[in-house]
Design a protein around this motif. Structure first.
Motif, mmCIF file in Angstrom:
data_model
loop_
_atom_site.group_PDB
_atom_site.id
_atom_site.type_symbol
_atom_site.label_atom_id
_atom_site.label_comp_id
_atom_site.label_asym_id
_atom_site.label_seq_id
_atom_site.Cartn_x
_atom_site.Cartn_y
_atom_site.Cartn_z
ATOM 1 N N PRO B 183 -15.416 -2.234 6.764
ATOM 2 C CA PRO B 183 -16.485 -2.200 5.998
ATOM 3 C C PRO B 183 -16.205 -1.159 4.778
ATOM 4 C CG PRO B 183 -16.315 -0.748 8.225
ATOM 5 C CD PRO B 183 -15.054 -1.802 8.204
ATOM 6 N N GLY B 184 -15.182 -0.486 5.001
ATOM 7 C CA GLY B 184 -15.213 0.709 3.775
ATOM 8 C C GLY B 184 -14.479 0.197 2.558
ATOM 9 N N THR B 185 -13.942 1.180 1.638
ATOM 10 C CA THR B 185 -13.238 1.066 0.504
ATOM 11 C C THR B 185 -11.786 1.000 0.983
ATOM 12 O OG1 THR B 185 -14.871 2.266 -0.775
ATOM 13 C CG2 THR B 185 -12.893 1.823 -1.707
ATOM 14 N N ALA B 186 -11.158 -0.025 0.404
ATOM 15 C CA ALA B 186 -9.461 0.209 0.860
ATOM 16 C C ALA B 186 -8.875 0.264 -0.746
ATOM 17 C CB ALA B 186 -9.058 -0.975 1.440
ATOM 18 N N VAL B 187 -7.984 1.129 -0.742
ATOM 19 C CA VAL B 187 -7.086 1.247 -2.194
ATOM 20 C C VAL B 187 -5.666 0.967 -1.828
ATOM 21 C CG1 VAL B 187 -6.701 2.994 -4.147
ATOM 22 C CG2 VAL B 187 -8.593 3.102 -2.586
ATOM 23 N N PHE B 188 -5.413 0.032 -2.538
ATOM 24 C CA PHE B 188 -4.043 -0.434 -2.385
ATOM 25 C C PHE B 188 -3.262 -0.068 -3.648
ATOM 26 C CE2 PHE B 188 -1.372 -4.207 -3.207
ATOM 27 C CZ PHE B 188 -0.618 -4.418 -1.998
ATOM 28 N N VAL B 189 -2.096 0.597 -3.373
ATOM 29 C CA VAL B 189 -1.293 1.051 -4.443
ATOM 30 C C VAL B 189 -0.108 -0.140 -4.331
ATOM 31 C CG1 VAL B 189 0.554 2.600 -5.066
ATOM 32 C CG2 VAL B 189 -1.799 3.446 -4.693
ATOM 33 N N THR B 190 0.197 -0.380 -5.545
ATOM 34 C CA THR B 190 1.638 -1.266 -5.967
ATOM 35 C C THR B 190 1.886 -1.120 -7.220
ATOM 36 O OG1 THR B 190 2.500 -3.571 -5.702
ATOM 37 C CG2 THR B 190 0.110 -3.195 -6.353
ATOM 38 N N HIS B 191 3.206 -1.574 -7.594
ATOM 39 C CA HIS B 191 3.520 -1.671 -8.885
ATOM 40 C C HIS B 191 3.737 -3.253 -9.198
ATOM 41 C CE1 HIS B 191 7.468 -1.397 -6.776
ATOM 42 N NE2 HIS B 191 7.694 -2.344 -7.444
#
Lengths: 226, 356
Positions: B183-191
């Motif tokens: 339900p919330g925000t997901a922050v996905f880090v990648t290069h």
């Protein structure tokens, strides 16, 4: 043969190990998270008893606990003194054992992957629980090794004990002190018995540690093989 | 709930200055290594303290340098998935998940553990230790462990970097399906652009500690606002330009005049760009945006061919080179005789202008 040096030595080494364990772990825990400027100075201070000659430690402890020393005066207010008492043998042994406990525990704490601690933090685990449930179990082999080394060192303490506690048979005379004074008075055969006793205890402690470590390694390997 | 971040943090030789707003859903934080992606995540989670700024989730302030608020990570209710999973090696799968549920009653704990394990399809492995699991399984445990305490925000730090290629695709799908119900925000880090593009409808491009571009993925991809964003989007072909008053654009590095839809001309734009796969072979009917090129190098990949060419009028340095990506069949059918020039067409609708 008078057995009191054996009991005094064991009692002293055990009590000193308990003190060194508590203080060493506390200091190691504090230092492993401390990032301040004084880090290397403090670290050096904690290691100092390991590198100083025991007589220098004995001298410093005498100054601290002596009749005119700050701690000596404090204890005098409480109506007690530690010099030339059994407590003095414990204090001397604890001081020399502390650096071994501290250094080994610190090394073990620093080996724990900081990401594990951060992961636990983001999962809402309180710092004290992180220490008890993650850091300590993962650093356990190091903590055990430190404890046994500290015990062996406390058992062998001579110089500082002699200066702070003296050589009072039945009260402060530990095995190392007994050996010294037996040799000095020409009773080499009796000294040799004590030598054998202390070699046996120390060897038992160290090989016990090795055995335990190997077994730990085996269990780990077995788990890894599935 | 909205995740709002405005942070500044100074390091020797590096400054992080990031602000963005992320509504519920998946935001991809894309940037080369050393651009400050991981540091941004660590600041949001409370594992690092920014020098200045404000971080909030909905109404709740997590960090505010002016008000002196800095909640410890334990109180933030932010899940964090580490690059190397950071599973507790001395605890079983169950023990790992239970660690984050310690405040709850045992019955409740067991229920949540069962549910989460079912979610990541690991019920059969509940009693295993991390080193008895494969990389993909470890990843799923880490995911289950992060989700079990019901975080409001989920931060994923390069979650696939330690996986083999074939596992990556599989885990991407697992993640996508799990997060579709988050339900919330997901922050996905990648290069990796591909990963970010597939998983995240919204992208944020970081470069050197700063936000370079932010918005829907299509918008950033089709029309990158600046050079760094264009490069991050995988655009190899960028040429300096001069804008002419008649609406044409002179590509200086490529040595040609390009026609451009007037509505897409950006004032003070410094470069023109086109993706390698958007370049076409010039046909008889093409009248504009044609370029005669000399083939320098052809590199074959399993599914496509990369052709490096140079415009005959272009500059002789690296900028003058154009890289084309074509499917293998297309290149195979072409049968270009040696030394013959290749006539390329740069379709106006595929060109974009960027600021420097």
């Amino acid at each position: 043969m008078e057995l009191s040096p054996l009991w005094i030595s064991l009692k002293t080494a055990l009590a000193a190990t308990v003190i060194a364990f508590i203080l060493g772990i506390t200091a190691a825990k504090a230092m492993s998270s401390y990032r301040g400027r004084l880090k290397s100075v403090l670290d050096g201070f904690f290691i100092l008893p390991l590198v100083l000659p025991p007589t220098v430690l004995g001298f410093l402890l005498l100054v601290l606990f002596g009749r005119h020393g700050p701690l000596g005066q404090l204890l005098a207010l409480l109506g007690t003194t530690v010099i030339f008492s059994w407590s003095a043998t414990v204090i001397a042994a604890a001081v020399v054992a502390f650096p071994l406990m501290y250094r080994t525990a610190l090394g073990a704490f620093e080996q724990v992957d900081p990401d594990l601690l951060d992961a636990a933090r983001t999962m809402g685990v309180p710092e004290i629980t992180i220490f008890a449930r993650i850091t300590v179990p993962l650093a356990w082999p190091g903590i055990v090794a430190g404890t046994i080394l500290a015990f062996a060192r406390a058992l062998g303490e001579f110089g500082a004990t002699l200066m702070l506690a003296g050589n009072i048979p039945g009260r402060t005379q530990t095995i190392p002190l007994a050996i010294f004074f037996l040799v000095e008075s020409g009773q080499r055969a009796r000294a040799a018995v004590w030598v054998l006793v202390i070699i046996t205890i120390s060897l038992a402690a160290i090989t016990g540690l090795q055995y335990w470590k190997n077994r730990q390694g085996l269990t780990l390997a077995r788990i890894k093989e599935g | 709930m909205n995740l709002s971040v405005q942070i500044k943090k100074k390091f020797p030789g590096f400054q992080l200055d990031v602000s963005f707003n992320a509504p519920a859903g998946m935001l991809g934080l894309l940037g080369p290594s050393g651009s400050g992606k991981s540091m941004t995540l660590r600041c949001i989670a409370g594992l690092q303290k920014p020098d200045k700024g404000r971080i909030s989730i909905g109404e709740q302030v997590l960090f505010d340098s002016e008000q002196g608020i800095n909640l410890p990570p334990q109180w933030r209710k932010i899940g964090f998935l580490f690059q190397n999973y950071a599973l507790f090696p001395h605890l079983t799968v169950t023990g790992n998940i239970a660690m984050g549920l310690r405040g709850l009653q045992e019955k409740e704990q067991k229920k949540i553990i069962r549910e989460t394990l079912a979610l990541v399809k690991l019920e059969a492995l509940a009693k295993r230790y991390p080193h008895q699991l494969s990389g993909g399984q470890q990843q799923r445990v880490a995911l289950a462990r992060a989700l079990a305490p019901r975080p409001r925000v989920l931060l994923l730090d390069e979650p696939f970097s330690a996986l083999d290629n074939h596992l990556r695709g599989e885990m991407e799908q697992v993640l996508a399906s799990l997060l579709s119900t988050f339900p919330g925000t997901a922050v996905f880090v990648t290069h990796k652009l591909d990963e970010a593009y597939r998983l995240c409808p919204e992208l944020l491009v970081l470069e050197n500690g700063r936000v370079n571009a932010v918005g829907p993925r299509e918008a950033i991809f089709n029309n990158p606002p600046n050079l760094a964003a264009a490069r991050m989007m995988g655009c190899q072909n960028l040429s300096k330009i001069r804008l002419h008053s008649d609406g044409t654009v002179e590509a200086l590095d490529w040595g040609c005049l390009l026609h451009f839809p007037a509505e897409r001309i950006k004032a003070e734009a410094g470069h023109v760009g086109i993706y390698g796969n958007h370049i076409r072979l010039g046909g008889k009917n093409d009248k504009i945006n044609l370029m005669d090129c000399q083939v320098l190098e052809v590199t074959e990949s399993p599914h496509h061919v990369t052709i490096k060419v140079k415009s005959v009028n272009g500059t002789w340095d690296n900028q003058g080179c154009i890289t084309i990506d074509w499917p293998k069949e297309k290149w195979g059918q072409l049968c270009l005789p040696k030394d013959q020039l290749l006539k390329l067409s740069l379709p106006p609708e595929r060109l974009f202008l960027t600021w420097d």
